[in-house]
Design a protein around this motif. Sequence first.
Motif, PDB file in Angstrom:
ATOM      1  N   ILE A 270      -2.467 -12.620 -65.769  1.00  0.00           N
ATOM      2  CA  ILE A 270      -3.487 -11.825 -66.446  1.00  0.00           C
ATOM      3  C   ILE A 270      -4.834 -12.546 -66.490  1.00  0.00           C
ATOM      4  CG2 ILE A 270      -4.106 -10.740 -68.646  1.00  0.00           C
ATOM      5  CD1 ILE A 270      -1.080 -10.353 -69.119  1.00  0.00           C
ATOM      6  N   ALA A 271      -4.800 -13.857 -66.694  1.00  0.00           N
ATOM      7  CA  ALA A 271      -6.056 -14.605 -66.856  1.00  0.00           C
ATOM      8  C   ALA A 271      -6.750 -14.891 -65.534  1.00  0.00           C
ATOM      9  CB  ALA A 271      -5.788 -15.917 -67.599  1.00  0.00           C
ATOM     10  N   TYR A 272      -6.006 -15.174 -64.481  1.00  0.00           N
ATOM     11  CA  TYR A 272      -6.627 -15.556 -63.210  1.00  0.00           C
ATOM     12  C   TYR A 272      -6.277 -14.612 -62.063  1.00  0.00           C
ATOM     13  CZ  TYR A 272      -5.252 -19.744 -65.894  1.00  0.00           C
ATOM     14  OH  TYR A 272      -4.943 -20.624 -66.898  1.00  0.00           O
ATOM     15  N   GLY A 273      -5.113 -13.984 -62.127  1.00  0.00           N
ATOM     16  CA  GLY A 273      -4.657 -13.171 -60.995  1.00  0.00           C
ATOM     17  C   GLY A 273      -5.614 -12.047 -60.657  1.00  0.00           C
ATOM     18  N   TRP A 274      -6.269 -11.491 -61.674  1.00  0.00           N
ATOM     19  CA  TRP A 274      -7.192 -10.379 -61.428  1.00  0.00           C
ATOM     20  C   TRP A 274      -8.328 -10.785 -60.505  1.00  0.00           C
ATOM     21  CZ3 TRP A 274     -12.375 -10.567 -62.580  1.00  0.00           C
ATOM     22  CH2 TRP A 274     -12.791 -11.631 -63.398  1.00  0.00           C
ATOM     23  N   LEU A 275      -8.749 -12.060 -60.585  1.00  0.00           N
ATOM     24  CA  LEU A 275      -9.879 -12.509 -59.786  1.00  0.00           C
ATOM     25  C   LEU A 275      -9.492 -12.604 -58.307  1.00  0.00           C
ATOM     26  CD1 LEU A 275     -12.813 -13.271 -60.203  1.00  0.00           C
ATOM     27  CD2 LEU A 275     -12.106 -15.653 -60.504  1.00  0.00           C
ATOM     28  N   LEU A 276      -8.320 -13.171 -58.028  1.00  0.00           N
ATOM     29  CA  LEU A 276      -7.834 -13.222 -56.645  1.00  0.00           C
ATOM     30  C   LEU A 276      -7.581 -11.816 -56.112  1.00  0.00           C
ATOM     31  CD1 LEU A 276      -5.387 -16.254 -56.931  1.00  0.00           C
ATOM     32  CD2 LEU A 276      -7.468 -16.169 -55.563  1.00  0.00           C
ATOM     33  N   ALA A 277      -7.048 -10.935 -56.985  1.00  0.00           N
ATOM     34  CA  ALA A 277      -6.801  -9.553 -56.566  1.00  0.00           C
ATOM     35  C   ALA A 277      -8.112  -8.846 -56.235  1.00  0.00           C
ATOM     36  CB  ALA A 277      -6.053  -8.806 -57.671  1.00  0.00           C
ATOM     37  N   GLU A 278      -9.130  -9.080 -57.037  1.00  0.00           N
ATOM     38  CA  GLU A 278     -10.436  -8.465 -56.790  1.00  0.00           C
ATOM     39  C   GLU A 278     -11.013  -8.956 -55.469  1.00  0.00           C
ATOM     40  OE1 GLU A 278     -13.339  -5.794 -57.653  1.00  0.00           O
ATOM     41  OE2 GLU A 278     -11.692  -6.230 -59.029  1.00  0.00           O
ATOM     42  N   GLY A 279     -10.879 -10.248 -55.199  1.00  0.00           N
ATOM     43  CA  GLY A 279     -11.370 -10.788 -53.935  1.00  0.00           C
ATOM     44  C   GLY A 279     -10.622 -10.209 -52.745  1.00  0.00           C
ATOM     45  N   LEU A 280      -9.298 -10.100 -52.851  1.00  0.00           N
ATOM     46  CA  LEU A 280      -8.495  -9.531 -51.768  1.00  0.00           C
ATOM     47  C   LEU A 280      -8.908  -8.091 -51.487  1.00  0.00           C
ATOM     48  CD1 LEU A 280      -6.122  -9.592 -49.783  1.00  0.00           C
ATOM     49  CD2 LEU A 280      -4.605  -9.021 -51.692  1.00  0.00           C
ATOM     50  N   SER A 286      -9.429  -1.349 -45.989  1.00  0.00           N
ATOM     51  CA  SER A 286      -8.360  -0.476 -45.479  1.00  0.00           C
ATOM     52  C   SER A 286      -7.249  -1.240 -44.776  1.00  0.00           C
ATOM     53  CB  SER A 286      -8.944   0.568 -44.510  1.00  0.00           C
ATOM     54  OG  SER A 286      -9.784   1.458 -45.197  1.00  0.00           O
ATOM     55  N   GLU A 287      -7.348  -2.562 -44.741  1.00  0.00           N
ATOM     56  CA  GLU A 287      -6.298  -3.396 -44.146  1.00  0.00           C
ATOM     57  C   GLU A 287      -5.607  -4.211 -45.228  1.00  0.00           C
ATOM     58  OE1 GLU A 287      -8.694  -1.778 -41.410  1.00  0.00           O
ATOM     59  OE2 GLU A 287      -9.553  -3.515 -42.439  1.00  0.00           O
ATOM     60  N   GLY A 288      -5.260  -3.543 -46.310  1.00  0.00           N
ATOM     61  CA  GLY A 288      -4.597  -4.223 -47.412  1.00  0.00           C
ATOM     62  C   GLY A 288      -3.137  -4.476 -47.127  1.00  0.00           C
ATOM     63  N   ASN A 289      -2.375  -4.745 -48.176  1.00  0.00           N
ATOM     64  CA  ASN A 289      -0.971  -5.104 -48.017  1.00  0.00           C
ATOM     65  C   ASN A 289      -0.120  -4.278 -48.983  1.00  0.00           C
ATOM     66  OD1 ASN A 289       1.151  -6.446 -46.842  1.00  0.00           O
ATOM     67  ND2 ASN A 289       0.519  -8.483 -47.477  1.00  0.00           N
ATOM     68  N   TYR A 290       1.173  -4.408 -48.854  1.00  0.00           N
ATOM     69  CA  TYR A 290       2.135  -3.682 -49.689  1.00  0.00           C
ATOM     70  C   TYR A 290       3.077  -4.702 -50.290  1.00  0.00           C
ATOM     71  CZ  TYR A 290       6.088  -0.455 -50.595  1.00  0.00           C
ATOM     72  OH  TYR A 290       7.114   0.253 -51.166  1.00  0.00           O
ATOM     73  N   TRP A 291       3.326  -4.597 -51.601  1.00  0.00           N
ATOM     74  CA  TRP A 291       4.184  -5.549 -52.295  1.00  0.00           C
ATOM     75  C   TRP A 291       5.542  -4.959 -52.662  1.00  0.00           C
ATOM     76  CZ3 TRP A 291      -0.391  -7.206 -55.927  1.00  0.00           C
ATOM     77  CH2 TRP A 291      -1.311  -7.940 -55.169  1.00  0.00           C
ATOM     78  N   GLY A 292       5.861  -3.799 -52.094  1.00  0.00           N
ATOM     79  CA  GLY A 292       7.209  -3.256 -52.232  1.00  0.00           C
ATOM     80  C   GLY A 292       7.437  -2.365 -53.429  1.00  0.00           C
ATOM     81  N   HIS A 293       6.472  -2.263 -54.335  1.00  0.00           N
ATOM     82  CA  HIS A 293       6.661  -1.449 -55.534  1.00  0.00           C
ATOM     83  C   HIS A 293       5.326  -1.204 -56.208  1.00  0.00           C
ATOM     84  CE1 HIS A 293       6.159  -5.065 -58.105  1.00  0.00           C
ATOM     85  NE2 HIS A 293       6.787  -5.674 -57.111  1.00  0.00           N
ATOM     86  N   ASN A 294       5.316  -0.265 -57.168  1.00  0.00           N
ATOM     87  CA  ASN A 294       4.096   0.100 -57.897  1.00  0.00           C
ATOM     88  C   ASN A 294       2.987   0.516 -56.938  1.00  0.00           C
ATOM     89  OD1 ASN A 294       5.818  -1.353 -59.729  1.00  0.00           O
ATOM     90  ND2 ASN A 294       4.099  -1.548 -61.125  1.00  0.00           N
ATOM     91  N   ALA A 295       3.375   1.303 -55.944  1.00  0.00           N
ATOM     92  CA  ALA A 295       2.438   1.784 -54.923  1.00  0.00           C
ATOM     93  C   ALA A 295       2.830   3.200 -54.537  1.00  0.00           C
ATOM     94  CB  ALA A 295       2.464   0.875 -53.697  1.00  0.00           C
ATOM     95  N   ILE A 296       1.878   3.950 -54.024  1.00  0.00           N
ATOM     96  CA  ILE A 296       2.164   5.290 -53.515  1.00  0.00           C
ATOM     97  C   ILE A 296       2.019   5.288 -51.999  1.00  0.00           C
ATOM     98  CG2 ILE A 296      -0.223   6.164 -53.723  1.00  0.00           C
ATOM     99  CD1 ILE A 296       1.045   8.850 -54.662  1.00  0.00           C
ATOM    100  N   ILE A 297       2.918   6.000 -51.330  1.00  0.00           N
ATOM    101  CA  ILE A 297       2.949   6.055 -49.875  1.00  0.00           C
ATOM    102  C   ILE A 297       2.939   7.513 -49.437  1.00  0.00           C
ATOM    103  CG2 ILE A 297       4.199   5.364 -47.784  1.00  0.00           C
ATOM    104  CD1 ILE A 297       5.601   3.227 -49.460  1.00  0.00           C
ATOM    105  N   ARG A 298       2.169   7.836 -48.412  1.00  0.00           N
ATOM    106  CA  ARG A 298       2.195   9.183 -47.843  1.00  0.00           C
ATOM    107  C   ARG A 298       3.506   9.349 -47.082  1.00  0.00           C
ATOM    108  NH1 ARG A 298      -1.942  12.530 -47.636  1.00  0.00           N
ATOM    109  NH2 ARG A 298      -3.450  10.823 -47.887  1.00  0.00           N
ATOM    110  N   THR A 299       4.334  10.270 -47.520  1.00  0.00           N
ATOM    111  CA  THR A 299       5.714  10.351 -47.047  1.00  0.00           C
ATOM    112  C   THR A 299       5.801  10.570 -45.540  1.00  0.00           C
ATOM    113  OG1 THR A 299       6.236  11.340 -49.195  1.00  0.00           O
ATOM    114  CG2 THR A 299       7.956  11.387 -47.520  1.00  0.00           C
TER     115      THR A 299
END
Length: 621
Positions: A270-280, A286-299
Motif C-alpha cells: 500500500i505504501a510503495y507498491g502504488w508508485l511502481l504500479a503507476e510507473g508501469l 497497451s502492452e501491459g501484463n496480466y497477473w492471473g486475477h482481478n482483471a477483465i478479459i474479452r471472452t
Amino acid sequence: MRDILHPSCMPDAAPLLAQEQTLGRAPKAAISAPIAPKNIWRTATFAPALIGTALLMYGLYGWLANGGMSGMEWALLSMIGATFVWVSLSVSTVGVAIAGLLARARADERPAGIVKGIDVALLVPIYNEIPQNVFGNAVAMLHDLAARNGPHRFTLFVLSDTRDDAIAAQEWQAFEDLRAHAPNSFSVYYRRRAMNTDKKVGNIAEWTRGWGAAFEGMVVLDADSLMSGRAIERLASELSSDPHAGLIQTFPMLIGAQTVFARLQQFSNIAYGWLLAEGLATWARSEGNYWGHNAIIRTRAFADSAMLPRLRNELILSHDFVEAGLLRRAGWGVRFLPRVTGSFEETPATLIDYVIRDRRWCRGNLQHLRLLGTKGLHPVSRFHLFHGAVAYLLSPAWFFLLVVWALLGKDSETNVIRYFNEANPLFPDWPPAMSHIDSAVFLVIMYAMLLTPKIAGAGIIAATPRAARLFGGAWPFLGSFTVEVALSVAYAPIMMIQQSKAVLRALTTKQDAWAPQARDARQHSWGTLIKFHWVEMVLGLVLLSGLIAGLISVWLVPIVASLVMAVPLSAFSGVQISKSAPATFRLDSPFTLREPAIVKHAMRERARLETTLAAIKHPAE
C-alpha cells in the motif's frame, strides 16, 4: 439428476470455438489497433537504466582489466551488471511515475459518454479452498454490485477443481447458501470437474468453450480475491468503451493481514507498491501484463488468441504472462489501471507459506525463458516474460556476489582469491582496495537503490498531510516505515537463499504436484522451521566463523546476522499482531485502520457461513 460426487448447477451451454495457439507461427492480427503515439515514458524508463549500467560496467572493466580479464572477473562483471540493471529499472520506473504524476499523465482515463451495458461472467476457479471464505466473498461482491444498479449484467460461476470430497461437499452446501442469499438480480452457478485436467488453465478453458459465447467479458478472480461493485463496474465499462482492449488488469491491494509477515507485505504493497504500479502503467500503456486475477478479459479475444498449448508436453504454469502476450500478439490491447480502487487479495501469513507459493511461481516464471522465441510477440511482451524469470535468477546472482565478497576478505592478507592466484593464474589479480573499500561501496550503492522505491513512496506520503493521516499520521507512518525497512533487510538474505534453492529445484526436478495455497495464519513447529531453514543457518554460521576469525569484511554483518537468525526470524513472521501494540510496530495502513466496507461485509458473510456449515456438519442432537 445431480452427480453426487461431482455436483453441478450450470446454465444452458453457449459453446464458443477456442483453439490452442501455435507458438512457432505468428497468427494474423485479430484486430487492427490504432497507432499509438510515441511513448516517451518508455524511453525515459529504459534509457537511464541501460546507460547507467553500461557506464558502471565500462568503469569496472577498465579497472579489472589492468592485469587481463580472467573467467572469474568476467563472471563477476556479468553478475554486477545483471543485478544493477534490474535494480536501476525499478528506480527509473519510480522516476517515470513521479514525472508522470507531475505532468498529470493519465494511464487510465475514465470512459467518456454513455456506456453500453454488456454481459459479464465473474469466474472463481477454486481448488481445495476454505468454502466459507470463497462463498462469503461472493455474497459480499454480489450485494455490492446490486447496490450500484449499473448498466451491466453479471453472472457468477464458481468453478471447482477440488479433489477432497469432504471439502467438495461443503462447497455444494455453501453454494446452496449462496443461491439463498444472493440478490435476485444475479444468477449464480457451480461446477465441479470430474478431472482437473490442466489445473486452472484447463478449468477456465473448459468454461470458455462451454459457456463463453454468452458473455462479452469475464472477470477472473482468485479464491482469495475480493472486488467492490464499483471496481467490477469500472472494469466492465472500460471493456465496453474500448473496442481494442482484450484485457484490463487492476492493481490488487492486500487485505486481511494479521501476522508480522503478512502485515509487512501489506504495508509495502500500500505504501510503495502504488508508485511502481503507476510507473508501469505509464510506460507500458497497451502492452501491459496480466497477473492471473482481478482483471477483465474479452471472452472472444481470449478464445481466439490466448488458448495455451502444452510446452513439450508440460503445462505452462505461469499462464497469465503468456496469455497477455498472446492477446497482444493478436492485436488486442492489454491495459493496466492502477488507480481503480476496491480491488483486493490476501497474502500468505508466514515466511514459509510465502516461500512455498514462491517456489511454484519460480518454476512457472523460469519456464518463460523457453517461450521468449514465440513468434509474433510484441517486444514489451517478451520483456515481461524475461523480467518474470530474471526476478528469480537475480537471487543466485546475489548469492554469487555474496560468495565473492566473502572470499575477498577484509584486506589483502585475508583475500582468498588473491591467495589462490599466486598458485593458479586462472584466478583474477584484483587490486587490494577491492576487498575493503570498493566491495563495501558497491554494497551500499545497491542497498540504496533497492530502497529508493520505498523511500520515494514514503517521502510522498509523509509530505502529504492527507495521505499521512490515512496511515495514522506522519510520525506513526515514518515509524512503521523504519520498521518495515529493517524487517525487509532482515528477511532479504533468507529469501535470497530460498529463491536460489527454488531456481535449482526448478532446473533439476519435474513439476510438483498441485498443492492448494495455505491462506490462514498458522504457527509452524520449531522442527519444521529448522528443517526448512537449515541451509541458511549453516551458511550463516560459516560466515560468522569468518567474521570472528577476522577473515570477512564487517560490511557483511547484516547478511550474516539474518542467515544465522533465519529460524527465529521465520518463527517471528507468524506472530499475530496485537491491536494493543504501539502504532509503530503494528505497521498500520489505511486498510487496517479503516477496513473498506466491502471487506467488512465479506468478513461478516464468512463468519455467518462458517457457523452455517458447522451446524450442517454437526447438527444438534
